[in-house]
Write a protein that holds these residues in place. Sequence first.
Motif, PDB file in Angstrom:
ATOM      1  N   GLU A  76       0.886  -1.165   0.000  1.00 21.24           N
ATOM      2  CA  GLU A  76       0.000   0.000   0.000  1.00 21.24           C
ATOM      3  C   GLU A  76       0.921   1.210   0.000  1.00 21.24           C
ATOM      4  OE1 GLU A  76      -3.123   2.284   2.987  1.00 21.24           O
ATOM      5  OE2 GLU A  76      -2.437   0.260   3.482  1.00 21.24           O
ATOM      6  N   ARG A  77       0.704   2.138  -0.932  1.00 19.16           N
ATOM      7  CA  ARG A  77       1.571   3.316  -1.043  1.00 19.16           C
ATOM      8  C   ARG A  77       0.814   4.556  -0.580  1.00 19.16           C
ATOM      9  NH1 ARG A  77       5.979   3.086  -4.889  1.00 19.16           N
ATOM     10  NH2 ARG A  77       5.517   5.264  -5.282  1.00 19.16           N
ATOM     11  N   LEU A  78       1.417   5.283   0.350  1.00 16.82           N
ATOM     12  CA  LEU A  78       0.869   6.541   0.828  1.00 16.82           C
ATOM     13  C   LEU A  78       1.906   7.629   0.588  1.00 16.82           C
ATOM     14  CD1 LEU A  78      -0.557   5.394   4.284  1.00 16.82           C
ATOM     15  CD2 LEU A  78      -1.840   5.766   2.176  1.00 16.82           C
ATOM     16  N   MET A  79       1.488   8.734   0.007  1.00 18.10           N
ATOM     17  CA  MET A  79       2.387   9.863  -0.193  1.00 18.10           C
ATOM     18  C   MET A  79       2.442  10.664   1.109  1.00 18.10           C
ATOM     19  SD  MET A  79       3.576   9.431  -3.157  1.00 18.10           S
ATOM     20  CE  MET A  79       4.441  10.977  -3.431  1.00 18.10           C
ATOM     21  N   ILE A  80       3.658  10.958   1.553  1.00 18.44           N
ATOM     22  CA  ILE A  80       3.833  11.735   2.774  1.00 18.44           C
ATOM     23  C   ILE A  80       4.697  12.953   2.479  1.00 18.44           C
ATOM     24  CG2 ILE A  80       3.520   9.777   4.319  1.00 18.44           C
ATOM     25  CD1 ILE A  80       6.560   9.702   4.655  1.00 18.44           C
ATOM     26  N   ALA A  81       4.592  13.940   3.331  1.00 17.69           N
ATOM     27  CA  ALA A  81       5.389  15.160   3.183  1.00 17.69           C
ATOM     28  C   ALA A  81       6.067  15.472   4.498  1.00 17.69           C
ATOM     29  CB  ALA A  81       4.505  16.321   2.759  1.00 17.69           C
ATOM     30  N   GLY A  82       7.397  15.394   4.506  1.00 13.89           N
ATOM     31  CA  GLY A  82       8.186  15.801   5.652  1.00 13.89           C
ATOM     32  C   GLY A  82       7.897  15.054   6.933  1.00 13.89           C
ATOM     33  N   GLY A  83       8.684  15.349   7.949  1.00  9.47           N
ATOM     34  CA  GLY A  83       8.509  14.735   9.254  1.00  9.47           C
ATOM     35  C   GLY A  83       9.704  13.873   9.612  1.00  9.47           C
ATOM     36  N   PHE A  84       9.468  12.896  10.483  1.00  5.80           N
ATOM     37  CA  PHE A  84      10.530  11.969  10.833  1.00  5.80           C
ATOM     38  C   PHE A  84       9.969  10.619  11.241  1.00  5.80           C
ATOM     39  CE2 PHE A  84       9.630  14.109  14.842  1.00  5.80           C
ATOM     40  CZ  PHE A  84       9.731  13.109  15.785  1.00  5.80           C
ATOM     41  N   ALA A  85      10.854   9.629  11.280  1.00 13.41           N
ATOM     42  CA  ALA A  85      10.488   8.264  11.660  1.00 13.41           C
ATOM     43  C   ALA A  85      11.361   7.832  12.824  1.00 13.41           C
ATOM     44  CB  ALA A  85      10.694   7.317  10.479  1.00 13.41           C
ATOM     45  N   GLU A  86      10.754   7.065  13.727  1.00  9.95           N
ATOM     46  CA  GLU A  86      11.492   6.505  14.864  1.00  9.95           C
ATOM     47  C   GLU A  86      11.206   5.018  14.960  1.00  9.95           C
ATOM     48  OE1 GLU A  86      12.085   6.924  19.685  1.00  9.95           O
ATOM     49  OE2 GLU A  86      10.342   7.858  18.750  1.00  9.95           O
TER      50      GLU A  86
END
Length: 86
Positions: free
Chosen positions: A61-71
């Motif tokens: 499943e592909r979701l377009m995201i804009a900026g941020g961060f992952a932990e």
Amino acid sequence: MALHFELVTPEKLYRSDDVYMVVVPGTEGDFGVLEGHSPMMSTLRNDAALEIYKTQGATPERLMIAGGFAEVNASGLTVLAERVEA
């Protein structure tokens, strides 16, 4: 075993689910996260695709995201995105 995955925006908890793998668009390159991944943090690229694999071998499943961060930590993967587009 499953990876606990949460996708959060400033407005709401967009998704909370157990999945097989997530491919995250980090600013230094894409990286895959499976259950038991080493703890880490990364900033996210703008206007990039987050790929969520519900099961091994499944179509993502592909979701377009804009900026941020992952932990990534012992609890799983949390992606904090400025914006999400299905």
